[in-house]
Design an enzyme around this catalytic site. Structure first.
Site, PDB file in Angstrom:
ATOM      1  N   ARG A 261       0.841  -1.200   0.000  1.00 42.64           N
ATOM      2  CA  ARG A 261       0.000   0.000   0.000  1.00 42.64           C
ATOM      3  C   ARG A 261       0.874   1.246   0.000  1.00 42.64           C
ATOM      4  O   ARG A 261       1.829   1.352   0.772  1.00 42.64           O
ATOM      5  CB  ARG A 261      -0.928   0.017   1.220  1.00 42.64           C
ATOM      6  CG  ARG A 261      -1.872  -1.183   1.246  1.00 42.64           C
ATOM      7  CD  ARG A 261      -2.849  -1.146   2.391  1.00 42.64           C
ATOM      8  NE  ARG A 261      -3.657  -2.356   2.426  1.00 42.64           N
ATOM      9  CZ  ARG A 261      -4.596  -2.623   3.322  1.00 42.64           C
ATOM     10  NH1 ARG A 261      -4.831  -1.729   4.285  1.00 42.64           N
ATOM     11  NH2 ARG A 261      -5.281  -3.745   3.284  1.00 42.64           N
ATOM     12  N   ARG A 276       2.080   1.002  10.343  1.00 37.47           N
ATOM     13  CA  ARG A 276       1.576   1.382   9.019  1.00 37.47           C
ATOM     14  C   ARG A 276       2.732   1.299   8.025  1.00 37.47           C
ATOM     15  O   ARG A 276       3.579   2.181   7.958  1.00 37.47           O
ATOM     16  CB  ARG A 276       0.984   2.793   9.056  1.00 37.47           C
ATOM     17  CG  ARG A 276       0.173   3.152   7.809  1.00 37.47           C
ATOM     18  CD  ARG A 276      -0.363   4.572   7.915  1.00 37.47           C
ATOM     19  NE  ARG A 276      -1.312   4.696   9.002  1.00 37.47           N
ATOM     20  CZ  ARG A 276      -2.617   4.425   8.908  1.00 37.47           C
ATOM     21  NH1 ARG A 276      -3.111   4.013   7.765  1.00 37.47           N
ATOM     22  NH2 ARG A 276      -3.413   4.578   9.946  1.00 37.47           N
ATOM     23  N   GLU A 348      -6.501  -0.801  15.672  1.00 42.48           N
ATOM     24  CA  GLU A 348      -7.091  -1.737  14.705  1.00 42.48           C
ATOM     25  C   GLU A 348      -6.109  -2.831  14.295  1.00 42.48           C
ATOM     26  O   GLU A 348      -4.947  -2.562  13.991  1.00 42.48           O
ATOM     27  CB  GLU A 348      -7.546  -0.977  13.461  1.00 42.48           C
ATOM     28  CG  GLU A 348      -8.169  -1.874  12.400  1.00 42.48           C
ATOM     29  CD  GLU A 348      -8.255  -1.229  11.032  1.00 42.48           C
ATOM     30  OE1 GLU A 348      -8.323  -1.968  10.039  1.00 42.48           O
ATOM     31  OE2 GLU A 348      -8.237   0.012  10.968  1.00 42.48           O
ATOM     32  N   SER A 351     -10.294  -5.785  10.139  1.00 37.86           N
ATOM     33  CA  SER A 351     -11.528  -5.140   9.700  1.00 37.86           C
ATOM     34  C   SER A 351     -12.343  -6.192   8.967  1.00 37.86           C
ATOM     35  O   SER A 351     -11.883  -6.763   7.979  1.00 37.86           O
ATOM     36  CB  SER A 351     -11.187  -3.970   8.764  1.00 37.86           C
ATOM     37  OG  SER A 351     -12.235  -3.054   8.695  1.00 37.86           O
ATOM     38  N   ARG A 389       0.888  -6.259  12.783  1.00 38.98           N
ATOM     39  CA  ARG A 389       0.301  -5.635  13.974  1.00 38.98           C
ATOM     40  C   ARG A 389       0.148  -6.653  15.102  1.00 38.98           C
ATOM     41  O   ARG A 389       0.210  -6.287  16.277  1.00 38.98           O
ATOM     42  CB  ARG A 389      -1.036  -4.985  13.619  1.00 38.98           C
ATOM     43  CG  ARG A 389      -0.867  -3.802  12.679  1.00 38.98           C
ATOM     44  CD  ARG A 389      -2.123  -2.971  12.519  1.00 38.98           C
ATOM     45  NE  ARG A 389      -1.881  -1.842  11.619  1.00 38.98           N
ATOM     46  CZ  ARG A 389      -2.708  -0.827  11.436  1.00 38.98           C
ATOM     47  NH1 ARG A 389      -3.853  -0.790  12.103  1.00 38.98           N
ATOM     48  NH2 ARG A 389      -2.415   0.152  10.599  1.00 38.98           N
TER      49      ARG A 389
END
Length: 421
Positions: A261, A276, A348, A351, A389
């Site tokens: 990403r 991230r 988070e 999701s 994560r």
């Protein structure tokens, strides 16, 4: 993609539901395009009827051995008009498709209204938050242990990349294997998909055209391929343009992949450490279901992701996202947030989303309905989990006063040790 019938049958209701997502539907543009489409289709039907009438009359005259030259000329004229109309029809259909492609999925009725994350609704909490005096973050812990190297990663690739070494690399591999073993045991079929996909695949799951800036793209032949941002893209597209057996639904897949990403627009957020990244690992859960199965499948899929956190004994909470905080293609989303001691908050880690037939309509993934006619399937997916994560959460929640890390019990058989020193 939004069902055009929803706009045609209840424009006011759809406009209101989309406004809850912060999206302002261009009603004037829709009405213009819809009127053009109807006009072109009506004109096409009229011309087809005229062509058939003239053709029948030409046939009658020829059978009667009468002169049909005038009608044949008229037949050619109608044919030319139809060719021009076909061009107009393609243009208006493409414009209408482009218009629909920019519209997000309307929220499900059970989704709370809200403008941003402050409108999200906490559903539950699980686990005991560890008491750690002066907790260190994963960067400090990993660097001191020699298992995380951000400086050399930056030398290789720039910011937002990481090198895991020794027991750090082994911990990442252990987490991947553990997650896959658990999810396949829960009934998911494992898939290893391509990591580069074409533009159509990105379009079908909603990444294109709206979010191209978030993707990495590489030239390929006369076109281009995209590095996948999540396994959701290739796994969902496995069944593009197919009709799934109703008896086979729900179909559940899991896939481990690297994810890529660009994180466009996120600069300044989570720049420290590996929360991230431009490249990270993830185990993804993807489900295909009939419409009447899908809501229950969302609960099951979310519980399957939660089961990983519970097995690792990591404190977490489940949050129902509000209308203003959901992803573009989702109609209902649960976020799972894991506790990070260094930040004294939940972050988070998964999701889990239900897309209705939004993606399936773009990808033309169908199944047989109750009357035996093809209907669009429903798609769902969720992280089971984001591996990096989870790695961060293990380091921070299992840290000891001397800087060592206790290995969660379920990972010890993969790690061959109880402590990372």
């Amino acid at each position: 993609m939004l069902d055009p019938n929803l706009l045609r049958n209840d424009l006011d209701a759809v406009t209101m539901r989309l406004s809850e997502r912060g999206y302002s539907l261009d009603r004037a543009r829709y009405l213009e395009l819809d009127a053009r489409r109807r006009s072109v289709l009506q004109e096409a039907e009229t011309l087809k009827a005229e062509r058939n009438r003239v053709s029948d009359e030409v046939g009658r005259l020829k059978r009667a051995k009468e002169n049909a030259d005038a009608l044949i000329a008229q037949q050619r004229q109608v044919g030319d008009q139809m060719k021009a109309l076909e061009v107009a029809e393609r243009e208006v259909e493409l414009a209408f498709k482009d218009f629909l492609a920019d519209i997000p999925n309307p929220p499900h009725a059970s989704v709370p209204s809200g403008r941003d994350e402050h409108g999200n609704l906490e559903i539950k909490r699980w686990g005991q938050i560890p008491v750690i005096a002066a907790p260190r973050d994963h960067v400090e812990l990993g660097t001191a242990l020699g298992i995380l190297d951000l400086d050399r990663a930056a030398k290789l690739s720039g910011a937002r990349f990481a090198v895991l070494k020794g027991q750090g690399a082994k911990l990442e591999r252990a987490l991947i294997t553990f997650m896959l073993d658990r999810q396949t045991a829960a009934g998911y079929t494992e898939v290893i998909p391509p990591y580069l996909v074409n533009a159509e695949s990105m379009y079908c799951t909603g990444q294109l055209p709206k979010f191209e800036q978030d993707l990495f793209k590489t030239p390929h032949g006369e076109g281009a391929l995209y590095l996948i941002p999540t396994a959701e893209v290739p796994v969902t597209n496995l069944y593009r343009d197919e009709i799934l057996s109703a008896e086979a639904l729900p179909m559940r897949h899991c896939a481990f992949t690297p994810c890529f990403r660009s994180e466009a627009g996120s600069y300044g957020r989570d720049t420290k450490g590996i929360i991230r990244q431009h490249q990270f690992h993830k185990v993804e859960l993807v489900t295909f279901a009939a419409a009447d199965q899908a809501e229950a499948e969302l609960e099951r899929l979310t519980s399957d992701a939660e089961a990983i956190l519970e097995a690792l004994e990591l404190p977490y909470r489940r949050v129902l996202l509000c209308t203003g905080d959901m992803g573009f293609s989702s109609q209902k989303t649960y976020d799972l947030e894991v506790w990070l001691p260094s930040q004294n908050t939940y972050r988070e880690i998964s999701s889990c989303s239900w897309f209705g037939d939004f993606q399936a309509r773009r990808a033309n993934i169908r199944t047989k309905g109750k009357e035996g006619k093809p209907v669009f399937a429903h798609t769902l997916n969720g992280s089971g989990l984001a591996v990096g994560r989870t790695w961060v959460a293990v380091l921070e929640n299992y840290q000891q006063a001397d800087g060592s890390i206790r290995v969660p019990e379920v990972l010890r058989r993969f790690m061959g040790t109880e402590v990372i020193r």
